[in-house]
Design a protein around this motif. Structure first.
Motif, short mmCIF file in Angstrom:
data_model
loop_
_atom_site.label_atom_id
_atom_site.label_comp_id
_atom_site.label_asym_id
_atom_site.label_seq_id
_atom_site.Cartn_x
_atom_site.Cartn_y
_atom_site.Cartn_z
N ALA A 47 0.99 -1.11 0.03
CA ALA A 47 0.05 0.02 0.07
C ALA A 47 0.83 1.30 -0.16
O ALA A 47 1.99 1.14 0.64
CB ALA A 47 -0.84 0.01 1.06
N GLY A 48 0.66 2.21 -1.00
CA GLY A 48 1.39 3.42 -0.73
C GLY A 48 1.14 4.37 0.45
O GLY A 48 2.15 5.06 0.77
N ASP A 49 0.02 4.29 0.95
CA ASP A 49 -0.16 5.13 2.24
C ASP A 49 -1.25 4.34 3.07
O ASP A 49 -2.48 4.34 2.77
CB ASP A 49 -0.74 6.65 1.57
CG ASP A 49 -1.24 7.51 2.97
OD1 ASP A 49 -1.15 6.84 4.23
OD2 ASP A 49 -1.35 8.62 2.66
N ARG A 52 -4.82 5.26 4.56
CA ARG A 52 -6.23 5.08 3.72
C ARG A 52 -7.07 3.85 4.44
O ARG A 52 -8.35 3.95 4.46
CB ARG A 52 -5.94 4.38 2.27
CG ARG A 52 -7.06 4.27 1.34
CD ARG A 52 -6.53 4.01 0.10
NE ARG A 52 -7.53 4.13 -1.19
CZ ARG A 52 -8.21 2.96 -1.49
NH1 ARG A 52 -7.79 1.85 -1.01
NH2 ARG A 52 -9.07 3.08 -2.46
N TRP A 53 -6.17 3.05 5.17
CA TRP A 53 -6.97 2.05 6.06
C TRP A 53 -7.07 2.35 7.56
O TRP A 53 -7.88 1.62 8.21
CB TRP A 53 -6.47 0.71 5.62
CG TRP A 53 -6.46 0.16 4.44
CD1 TRP A 53 -7.63 -0.78 4.01
CD2 TRP A 53 -5.82 0.38 3.25
NE1 TRP A 53 -7.48 -0.88 2.68
CE2 TRP A 53 -6.36 -0.31 2.31
CE3 TRP A 53 -4.73 1.29 3.29
CZ2 TRP A 53 -5.90 -0.07 0.93
CZ3 TRP A 53 -4.08 1.30 1.84
CH2 TRP A 53 -4.44 0.34 0.86
N VAL A 57 -3.59 7.67 11.01
CA VAL A 57 -2.53 7.27 11.63
C VAL A 57 -1.54 6.59 10.51
O VAL A 57 -1.81 6.02 9.71
CB VAL A 57 -3.19 5.81 12.51
CG1 VAL A 57 -1.88 5.08 13.17
CG2 VAL A 57 -3.99 6.25 13.39
N ASN A 58 -0.21 6.77 10.91
CA ASN A 58 0.87 6.46 9.74
C ASN A 58 0.45 7.15 8.53
O ASN A 58 0.70 6.67 7.30
CB ASN A 58 0.96 4.79 9.81
CG ASN A 58 1.51 4.27 11.00
OD1 ASN A 58 2.25 4.78 11.67
ND2 ASN A 58 0.57 3.13 11.42
N VAL A 59 0.11 8.44 8.50
CA VAL A 59 0.00 9.06 7.00
C VAL A 59 1.21 9.05 6.32
O VAL A 59 2.29 9.38 6.90
CB VAL A 59 -0.58 10.49 7.55
CG1 VAL A 59 -0.95 11.27 6.21
CG2 VAL A 59 -1.87 10.53 8.48
N PRO A 101 -2.48 6.09 -5.84
CA PRO A 101 -0.90 5.77 -5.38
C PRO A 101 -1.35 5.61 -3.98
O PRO A 101 -0.13 4.66 -3.77
CB PRO A 101 -0.18 7.03 -5.63
CG PRO A 101 -1.17 8.22 -5.79
CD PRO A 101 -2.18 7.68 -6.44
N LYS A 102 -2.37 5.68 -3.30
CA LYS A 102 -2.06 5.39 -1.94
C LYS A 102 -2.66 3.86 -1.80
O LYS A 102 -2.59 3.26 -0.78
CB LYS A 102 -3.16 6.09 -1.19
CG LYS A 102 -2.78 7.66 -0.90
CD LYS A 102 -3.90 8.57 -0.35
CE LYS A 102 -3.64 9.91 -0.04
NZ LYS A 102 -4.53 10.76 0.86
N ALA A 103 -3.19 3.34 -2.80
CA ALA A 103 -4.00 1.91 -2.75
C ALA A 103 -2.72 0.96 -2.81
O ALA A 103 -1.69 1.31 -2.85
CB ALA A 103 -4.99 1.64 -3.98
N VAL A 104 -2.94 -0.27 -3.08
CA VAL A 104 -2.12 -1.52 -3.17
C VAL A 104 -1.62 -1.73 -4.53
O VAL A 104 -2.49 -1.71 -5.44
CB VAL A 104 -2.83 -2.80 -2.62
CG1 VAL A 104 -1.54 -3.66 -2.70
CG2 VAL A 104 -3.26 -2.38 -0.87
N HIS A 105 -0.35 -1.85 -4.57
CA HIS A 105 0.22 -2.30 -6.01
C HIS A 105 0.36 -3.78 -5.84
O HIS A 105 1.23 -4.34 -4.99
CB HIS A 105 1.54 -1.63 -6.15
CG HIS A 105 2.34 -1.82 -7.36
ND1 HIS A 105 3.15 -1.14 -8.26
CD2 HIS A 105 2.42 -3.06 -8.17
CE1 HIS A 105 3.48 -1.55 -9.29
NE2 HIS A 105 3.20 -2.70 -9.12
#
Length: 280
Positions: A47-49, A52-53, A57-59, A101-105
């Motif tokens: 995950a890019g960020d 998002r989940w 937290v952990n931005v 880009p915040k989602a999962v690659h």
């Protein structure tokens, strides 16, 4: 041979049990267990960020994700729980990069088809494919099993996708559910309605003879810290339903002394054994 008074007493007791079950509206069921549970690798990614989940937290921090599928052997047939990201991603050298880009690659080190073949299980051998929810990383290979009965909550099946398109292929055999479902009728494999992440999200409770009860969370929970602090991802459709579903899972864990297996949690997944090894 039983003497007449004892035989009569046993018959009377059996009749009373049936009568009570009938009056309560609940069928008389025997307690059962599944035979085996296999964990299949259905995707690896980052995950890019992660915020998002876990909002706030952990931005901006990346986090590894995994995507598991679970194959369950029961005397009445095989059940596959979730199908992961598409097997087609295995042929993409760089994996599948997300639009956000915040989602999962996602990458696909092993295909679902090859892992089933390694176990000697053909697609046609499956009796059921049960889906936690209709996001692409969970339904990516549903059509590898075009004749297999799909078990999905009605609220999920009718939830429209982009441009109101159906999320599942029309014509695929399906049983739509409204609430919990005892899949094999013996209490060994139970679909548990846990809405909130999506309208018809469900989790799965599996009882094994040696390993005991295991609750497969789907995406009711994404990783352990979200579970510990009851954090709700920003993309969930209903925060209150999510929190209620988390509480229901906690109650079931206590009731059945069950283990909680969190689908996307890599740290936990790395402590578990993957197919061809299995839990029984």
């Amino acid at each position: 041979m039983l003497k007449a008074p004892f035989a009569a007493a046993r018959v009377a007791a059996a009749s009373l049990t049936i009568l009570i079950a009938g009056c309560s509206g609940m069928p008389a069921q025997r307690a059962g267990t599944a035979e085996r549970l296999y964990i299949l690798n259905c995707g690896e990614g980052e995950a890019g960020d992660v915020s998002r989940w876990s909002p706030g937290v952990n931005v901006g921090q990346p986090m590894p994700f995994v995507d598991n599928c679970y194959l369950i052997k029961h005397a009445q047939g095989w059940l596959l729980w979730d199908t992961g990201v598409s097997d087609a991603i295995a042929a993409m050298p760089g994996g599948l990069a997300p639009a956000d880009p915040k989602a999962v690659h996602w990458r696909r080190p092993k295909t679902l088809a090859s892992q089933l073949a390694q176990l000697g299980v053909a697609p046609s051998d499956l009796r059921y494919v049960a889906i936690s929810h209709a996001h692409p990383d969970h339904i990516g290979n549903v059509e590898l099993f075009p004749q297999t009965m799909l078990l999905v909550q009605k609220a999920e099946y009718t939830w429209p996708g982009a441009n109101n398109a159906p999320r599942f292929k029309p014509g695929h055999p399906v049983t739509t559910l409204e609430g919990d479902k005892d899949v094999f009728g013996d209490g060994s494999v139970t679909l548990i309605a846990t809405p909130g992440h999506t309208p018809g999200h469900q989790s799965l409770l599996v009882k094994l003879p040696g390993s005991g009860a295991v609750l497969l969370s789907g995406d009711a929970i994404h990783f352990k810290s979200n579970w510990d602090y009851r954090r709700v991802p920003s993309m969930n459709v209903d925060k209150d339903q999510t929190l209620a579903s988390m509480q229901r899972i906690a109650d079931l864990l206590a009731q059945y002394h069950a283990q909680l297996w969190i689908n996307h949690d890599k740290a936990q997944r790395d402590t578990l054994k993957l197919a061809p090894a299995f839990y029984d």
